[in-house]
Design a protein around this motif. Structure first.
Motif, PDB file in Angstrom:
ATOM      1  N   CYS A   1       1.323 -11.098   5.925  1.00  0.00           N
ATOM      2  CA  CYS A   1       1.834  -9.845   6.465  1.00  0.00           C
ATOM      3  C   CYS A   1       1.992  -8.838   5.321  1.00  0.00           C
ATOM      4  O   CYS A   1       1.823  -9.169   4.141  1.00  0.00           O
ATOM      5  CB  CYS A   1       3.162 -10.066   7.175  1.00  0.00           C
ATOM      6  SG  CYS A   1       4.557 -10.388   6.066  1.00  0.00           S
ATOM      7  N   ALA A   2       2.340  -7.611   5.653  1.00  0.00           N
ATOM      8  CA  ALA A   2       2.474  -6.566   4.641  1.00  0.00           C
ATOM      9  C   ALA A   2       3.510  -6.930   3.589  1.00  0.00           C
ATOM     10  O   ALA A   2       3.332  -6.651   2.393  1.00  0.00           O
ATOM     11  CB  ALA A   2       2.838  -5.241   5.316  1.00  0.00           C
ATOM     12  N   LYS A   3       4.590  -7.572   4.007  1.00  0.00           N
ATOM     13  CA  LYS A   3       5.660  -7.935   3.064  1.00  0.00           C
ATOM     14  C   LYS A   3       5.162  -8.958   2.051  1.00  0.00           C
ATOM     15  O   LYS A   3       5.440  -8.847   0.851  1.00  0.00           O
ATOM     16  CB  LYS A   3       6.859  -8.464   3.847  1.00  0.00           C
ATOM     17  CG  LYS A   3       7.443  -7.464   4.827  1.00  0.00           C
ATOM     18  CD  LYS A   3       8.645  -8.005   5.546  1.00  0.00           C
ATOM     19  CE  LYS A   3       8.301  -9.064   6.585  1.00  0.00           C
ATOM     20  NZ  LYS A   3       7.621  -8.527   7.768  1.00  0.00           N
TER      21      LYS A   3
ATOM     22  N   ALA B   1       2.793  -7.374  -0.501  1.00  0.00           N
ATOM     23  CA  ALA B   1       3.430  -6.482  -1.477  1.00  0.00           C
ATOM     24  C   ALA B   1       4.484  -7.185  -2.322  1.00  0.00           C
ATOM     25  O   ALA B   1       5.014  -6.586  -3.258  1.00  0.00           O
ATOM     26  CB  ALA B   1       4.071  -5.302  -0.752  1.00  0.00           C
ATOM     27  N   SER B   2       4.781  -8.438  -2.028  1.00  0.00           N
ATOM     28  CA  SER B   2       5.921  -9.107  -2.657  1.00  0.00           C
ATOM     29  C   SER B   2       5.804  -9.214  -4.174  1.00  0.00           C
ATOM     30  O   SER B   2       6.819  -9.221  -4.880  1.00  0.00           O
ATOM     31  CB  SER B   2       6.108 -10.506  -2.057  1.00  0.00           C
ATOM     32  OG  SER B   2       4.948 -11.304  -2.248  1.00  0.00           O
TER      33      SER B   2
ATOM     34  N   CYS C   1       7.030  -3.857   8.072  1.00  0.00           N
ATOM     35  CA  CYS C   1       6.853  -3.770   6.620  1.00  0.00           C
ATOM     36  C   CYS C   1       8.163  -3.777   5.846  1.00  0.00           C
ATOM     37  O   CYS C   1       8.193  -3.395   4.674  1.00  0.00           O
ATOM     38  CB  CYS C   1       6.022  -2.546   6.260  1.00  0.00           C
ATOM     39  SG  CYS C   1       6.629  -1.013   6.960  1.00  0.00           S
ATOM     40  N   GLN C   2       9.253  -4.204   6.471  1.00  0.00           N
ATOM     41  CA  GLN C   2      10.503  -4.368   5.748  1.00  0.00           C
ATOM     42  C   GLN C   2      11.197  -5.633   6.259  1.00  0.00           C
ATOM     43  O   GLN C   2      11.000  -6.031   7.408  1.00  0.00           O
ATOM     44  CB  GLN C   2      11.450  -3.176   5.948  1.00  0.00           C
ATOM     45  CG  GLN C   2      10.942  -1.859   5.386  1.00  0.00           C
ATOM     46  CD  GLN C   2      11.077  -1.748   3.872  1.00  0.00           C
ATOM     47  OE1 GLN C   2      11.458  -2.699   3.204  1.00  0.00           O
ATOM     48  NE2 GLN C   2      10.773  -0.585   3.332  1.00  0.00           N
TER      49      GLN C   2
ATOM     50  N   THR D   1      13.267  -5.879   0.577  1.00  0.00           N
ATOM     51  CA  THR D   1      11.937  -5.307   0.354  1.00  0.00           C
ATOM     52  C   THR D   1      11.949  -3.796   0.153  1.00  0.00           C
ATOM     53  O   THR D   1      10.907  -3.210  -0.110  1.00  0.00           O
ATOM     54  CB  THR D   1      11.003  -5.621   1.540  1.00  0.00           C
ATOM     55  OG1 THR D   1      11.644  -5.191   2.761  1.00  0.00           O
ATOM     56  CG2 THR D   1      10.694  -7.102   1.632  1.00  0.00           C
ATOM     57  N   SER D   2      13.100  -3.165   0.259  1.00  0.00           N
ATOM     58  CA  SER D   2      13.122  -1.702   0.234  1.00  0.00           C
ATOM     59  C   SER D   2      12.830  -1.128  -1.145  1.00  0.00           C
ATOM     60  O   SER D   2      12.674   0.081  -1.290  1.00  0.00           O
ATOM     61  CB  SER D   2      14.456  -1.170   0.759  1.00  0.00           C
ATOM     62  OG  SER D   2      15.546  -1.835   0.168  1.00  0.00           O
TER      63      SER D   2
ATOM     64  N   TYR E   1       5.016   0.336  -2.087  1.00  0.00           N
ATOM     65  CA  TYR E   1       4.064   0.634  -1.018  1.00  0.00           C
ATOM     66  C   TYR E   1       4.683   0.402   0.360  1.00  0.00           C
ATOM     67  O   TYR E   1       4.350   1.094   1.331  1.00  0.00           O
ATOM     68  CB  TYR E   1       2.788  -0.188  -1.178  1.00  0.00           C
ATOM     69  CG  TYR E   1       1.998   0.193  -2.415  1.00  0.00           C
ATOM     70  CD1 TYR E   1       1.985   1.506  -2.875  1.00  0.00           C
ATOM     71  CD2 TYR E   1       1.267  -0.741  -3.135  1.00  0.00           C
ATOM     72  CE1 TYR E   1       1.274   1.871  -4.005  1.00  0.00           C
ATOM     73  CE2 TYR E   1       0.547  -0.391  -4.274  1.00  0.00           C
ATOM     74  CZ  TYR E   1       0.559   0.920  -4.708  1.00  0.00           C
ATOM     75  OH  TYR E   1      -0.143   1.286  -5.822  1.00  0.00           O
ATOM     76  N   LEU E   2       5.583  -0.567   0.463  1.00  0.00           N
ATOM     77  CA  LEU E   2       6.281  -0.772   1.733  1.00  0.00           C
ATOM     78  C   LEU E   2       7.225   0.380   2.009  1.00  0.00           C
ATOM     79  O   LEU E   2       7.326   0.856   3.147  1.00  0.00           O
ATOM     80  CB  LEU E   2       7.049  -2.096   1.710  1.00  0.00           C
ATOM     81  CG  LEU E   2       6.220  -3.369   1.551  1.00  0.00           C
ATOM     82  CD1 LEU E   2       7.111  -4.590   1.663  1.00  0.00           C
ATOM     83  CD2 LEU E   2       5.094  -3.436   2.580  1.00  0.00           C
TER      84      LEU E   2
ATOM     85  N   TRP F   1       7.528   2.858   5.214  1.00  0.00           N
ATOM     86  CA  TRP F   1       8.718   2.906   6.083  1.00  0.00           C
ATOM     87  C   TRP F   1       9.961   3.116   5.222  1.00  0.00           C
ATOM     88  O   TRP F   1      10.440   2.213   4.566  1.00  0.00           O
ATOM     89  CB  TRP F   1       8.853   1.603   6.879  1.00  0.00           C
ATOM     90  CG  TRP F   1       9.913   1.704   7.933  1.00  0.00           C
ATOM     91  CD1 TRP F   1      11.233   1.398   7.815  1.00  0.00           C
ATOM     92  CD2 TRP F   1       9.742   2.183   9.270  1.00  0.00           C
ATOM     93  NE1 TRP F   1      11.902   1.641   8.988  1.00  0.00           N
ATOM     94  CE2 TRP F   1      11.005   2.129   9.907  1.00  0.00           C
ATOM     95  CE3 TRP F   1       8.639   2.652   9.993  1.00  0.00           C
ATOM     96  CZ2 TRP F   1      11.200   2.520  11.231  1.00  0.00           C
ATOM     97  CZ3 TRP F   1       8.844   3.040  11.305  1.00  0.00           C
ATOM     98  CH2 TRP F   1      10.102   2.973  11.912  1.00  0.00           C
TER      99      TRP F   1
END
Length: 799
Positions: free
Chosen positions: A91-93, A96-97, A634-635, A640-641, A645-646, A650
């Motif tokens: 997933c997006a998270k 980007a992790s 995406c959060q 993740t904030s 890019y996430l 959002w």
């Protein structure tokens, strides 16, 4: 120096580049386009990337993948193509992790507070100083107040070294911000009572019909989202979603039914009544594999009529009957439910009702049905201390109230992977309590970033981030059990230290002479050895360590086919065993599905599936709304904030409000509104939509930060203590274009605990929504903590 180029020159350069790529295809090939990332770009880099197994721990699905590093720096992550659950996708998270490792706002050495709590004044100290100080505080607490004066607030999705540390001390003072499971506490209780498990997996890729109650599969459950897409492609399955809001899942459903909050249970029971009454139930399965006869169950369900369900839910009798018949006739069919059901008072009853639909149609652990979990139960390194909590999980929602009432005598509080000053209900009261040195004399935080809670700590002992952490996990996200591992693809940056090593050193300092008999439980050499011991102690994994280190997943079930959807072995799709209960029965007292779950009577609930009207929501006034909080794709929570890019995707969270209702209230799209609960208000922007129930307003979580780095707060000029030049990020310095960081709703959400499950009833908060008044500013939050205390006290008196 900036380089200027006009449009004509840009187009000429682009054409030349395209021609070069056509003549020399390898020059245009990027390794990211190759499955597994085994190629490399010949111009940009002259060495292949080093691939290492990676286990994403940002959610309890624990997706398995890989990291790819160049010159010791991780450049990307991706899913493991041969993983039975992730099948090459992240997933997006997860994707980007890895940015967390090189976040320039990261804490890379121990910090000691030198000013007032929350003043932001810190001093860097050595690990020797930090360990000595913390060990001294813990030893003093053990000797002066007993083991239970040392507290832990735990937020990880799985148990680990922090729980072992508390067991070593002999302390039962463990609080959880979440249960270590995919399921909520309410769903755990319902499934545990009925099926003897904590989670059930819908076999989405093989089913023909899905009833989805309050679950946003496409945004919050990546492996299930893949299987749902497979089921749509292969079986043309029908997806029916009951949800107060048109989530991404509801929007992609064949039917979205906007149900009144908390009424899913009565709708499910009415459907069950119809299925039994029309002779569509699998009576043979009920009579053989449940502890209650089909005849008695049909009689019990007669009280839950479609007319009662219509009155409670707003869903018409005709719709309830039609969907019930469709579901019963579909072969096979499955159900899934999540927080939209469990985050209400009487959530256990709601979850039982949803599960009952699968039971009465015989769709339990069959192909395309609702399946028992398959996973490895990861064992702790041995020898392990005796559990001080007996495996129970006490949620932390009531803790600040109990602390102010004198119910707890805290000397030391450890906080791990949790941020209650931001993410808990009544977060403002948490901040008040955490600032009070009389209530909490010493606060230790392990956060790698300066979170809202870490900002109030006395000392921060920075943990590593996920891509640096040797790790092992298993989750029941596939129909075959799997385990995944992280082998760090890069060195730990700065002086950050794995929490397991930190706790080991604290224990060894407290028990330096062995007289406290603690060191025996901390004999592992380092984090690598910890994971190896976990593998060797876990049944079914003992021979898998080498494969886990090289392949990232064990067992090896096969390889991903050319469609990217199936795991194949010798030309055939990998085989799955169904009806596993036929060999050993269900893990319940009767060995059967306990439709008559007498264990629930201890919680004050009916043993049989039932529904009780939620008095709080039943008393809703015409000018009130139910506030529903939700996650986005995406959060995730508060972790993740800071990922740039996430956050770019959002970073703000306008209030969802029904368009027709908003017009009547004089609220325009994008206008400022005041959202008022019984404890305070916030000011945010309205987003008008037809995709939400008229009596509900919705707002997402994970934004509205006051800490966690410049990206999280949307301010490139925010002061960062002890920033490191080697982690400088020009994107953050110069390209952080947004200034809206959203609004955190948790301050105005009172604590309201379901007495049966112990869960915070997030979706029972009532609010009013009005146009902003002169002087209101976007993002403004005003809360009275004395009202939080009064609301909690009243709830306790009524319980």
């Amino acid at each position: 120096m900036a380089i200027e180029i006009n449009r004509r020159e840009f187009l000429k350069a682009s054409a030349a580049a395209a021609a070069t790529a056509a003549v020399y295809p390898p020059l245009g090939g990027a390794m990211e386009l190759e499955l597994g990332g085994e190629g490399f770009h010949q111009i940009r880099t002259f060495q292949p990337r080093k691939r290492k197994p990676y286990l994403c721990t940002l959610c309890p699905y624990f997706d398995g993948g890989f990291t790819y590093a160049e010159s010791g720096r991780i450049m990307k992550t991706e899913g493991n193509p041969n993983h039975i659950a992730t099948r090459g996708k992240f997933c997006a998270k997860g994707l980007a992790s890895f940015f967390a490792a090189t976040d320039p706002d990261r804490i890379l050495s121990p910090l000691k507070r030198v000013g007032a709590r929350g003043a932001g004044k810190w001093q860097q100290i050595s690990w020797d100083e930090a360990i000595a100080e913390v060990a001294g505080k813990v030893a003093g607490a053990l000797d002066g107040g007993g083991a239970d004066s040392v507290y832990l607030n735990e937020g990880a999705f799985k148990n680990g070294a922090t729980l072992r540390f508390m067991d070593t001390l002999g302390s039962s003072s463990v609080l959880r911000s979440r249960v270590p499971s995919i399921s909520s506490a309410a769903k755990q209780a319902a499934l545990g009572a009925m099926l003897g498990v904590d989670f059930a997996l819908p076999d989405l890729e093989h089913t023909t019909y899905v009833l989805n109650f309050g679950a946003n599969i496409l945004e919050t459950a990546p492996p299930l989202a893949q299987r749902l897409a497979d089921g749509v492609v292969d079986n043309r399955l029908k997806l029916v979603t009951f949800d107060v809001r048109m989530s991404n899942t509801a929007g992609k459903s064949d039917e979205w039914i906007p149900v009144f909050p908390g009424s899913d249970g009565i709708v499910a029971l009415a459907m069950a009544n119809i299925i039994m009454r029309k002779g569509l139930a699998d009576s043979g399965f009920i009579d053989t594999w449940t502890n209650y006869s089909s005849e008695d169950l049909a009689e019990h369900l007669k009280q839950f009529t479609p007319e009662i369900a219509e009155k409670a839910s707003g869903v018409s009798v005709e719709t309830i009957e039609r969907i019930a018949v469709e579901f019963a006739k579909a072969k096979p069919a499955t159900v899934f439910s999540q927080n939209g059901v469990g985050y209400h008072k009487n959530g256990i009853q709601g979850e039982m009702a949803c599960t009952l639909l699968a039971v009465i149609t015989g769709n339990i652990d069959n192909e395309g049905g609702y399946c028992l979990p398959r996973r490895f139960d990861i064992a702790a390194p041995q020898p392990a201390p005796e559990s001080s909590t007996n495996g129970t999980a006490q949620l932390n929602h009531a803790f600040p109230f109990e602390l102010k009432s004198g119910a707890h005598q805290v000397r030391v509080l450890f906080n791990h992977m949790s941020n209650p000053a931001y993410s808990s209900p009544a977060a403002s009261l948490w901040r008040e309590v955490l600032k009070d040195e009389k209530l909490i004399p010493y606060l230790v935080d392990f956060s790698p970033f300066m979170s809202e809670t870490a900002d109030l700590a006395d000392i921060v002992l920075p943990d590593v981030v996920a891509v640096e952490r040797d790790d092992l996990a298993s989750s029941p996200t596939a129909l075959l059990p799997w385990a995944s591992m992280t082998v760090p693809g890069a060195e730990i940056l700065g002086e950050a230290q794995d929490v397991r090593v930190t706790l080991k050193k604290i224990v060894e300092t407290i028990d330096s002479d062995g007289s406290r008999e603690m060191k025996q439980y901390w004999g592992f050499k380092d984090a690598v050895d910890w994971v190896k011991q976990e593998v060797e102690a876990t049944p079914g994994l003992q021979d898998g360590y080498k494969k886990l280190k090289s392949k990232g997943v064990f067992p090896d079930y096969g390889k991903l086919d050319s469609t990217g959807r199936k795991i194949m072995k010798k030309g055939e799709s990998v085989k799955v065993a169904y009806h596993t209960y036929m060999e050993t029965g269900f893990p319940t007292p009767s060995g059967k599905i306990e439709v008559n779950a007498e264990a629930l009577e201890e919680k004050g609930l009916s043993a049989l599936p039932s529904w009780s009207e939620n008095p709080r929501l039943a008393a809703i006034k015409p000018d009130e709304f139910v506030l529903s909080t939700h996650k986005v794709a995406c959060q995730t929570l508060s972790r993740t904030s800071n990922l740039k890019y996430l956050a770019e995707l959002w970073h703000s969270n306008p209030l969802w409000i029904n368009k027709d209702v908003a017009y009547k209230l004089g609220i325009a799209d994008g206008a400022l509104v005041r959202v008022t609960s019984e404890v305070g208000y916030l000011v945010t922007k309205a987003w008008l939509t037809n995709g939400i129930h008229p009596q509900v307003v919705g707002i997402s979580t994970s934004v509205g930060r006051t800490a966690y780095g410049r990206v999280a707060v949307a301010d490139a000029g925010e002061h960062v203590p002890f920033a490191r030049e080697e982690l400088e990020d020009h994107d953050i310095d110069h390209n952080l274009w947004w200034q809206d960081s959203g609004t955190n709703p948790n301050d105005i959400i009172p604590v309201a605990i379901d007495p049966s499950s112990g869960v915070q009833t997030w979706n029972d908060t009532l609010v009013t929504v009005t146009p902003a008044v002169p002087g209101d500013e976007y993002g403004q939050i005003q809360v009275d903590n004395s009202k939080h205390l009064a609301v909690y006290k009243q709830a306790q008196e009524q319980a």
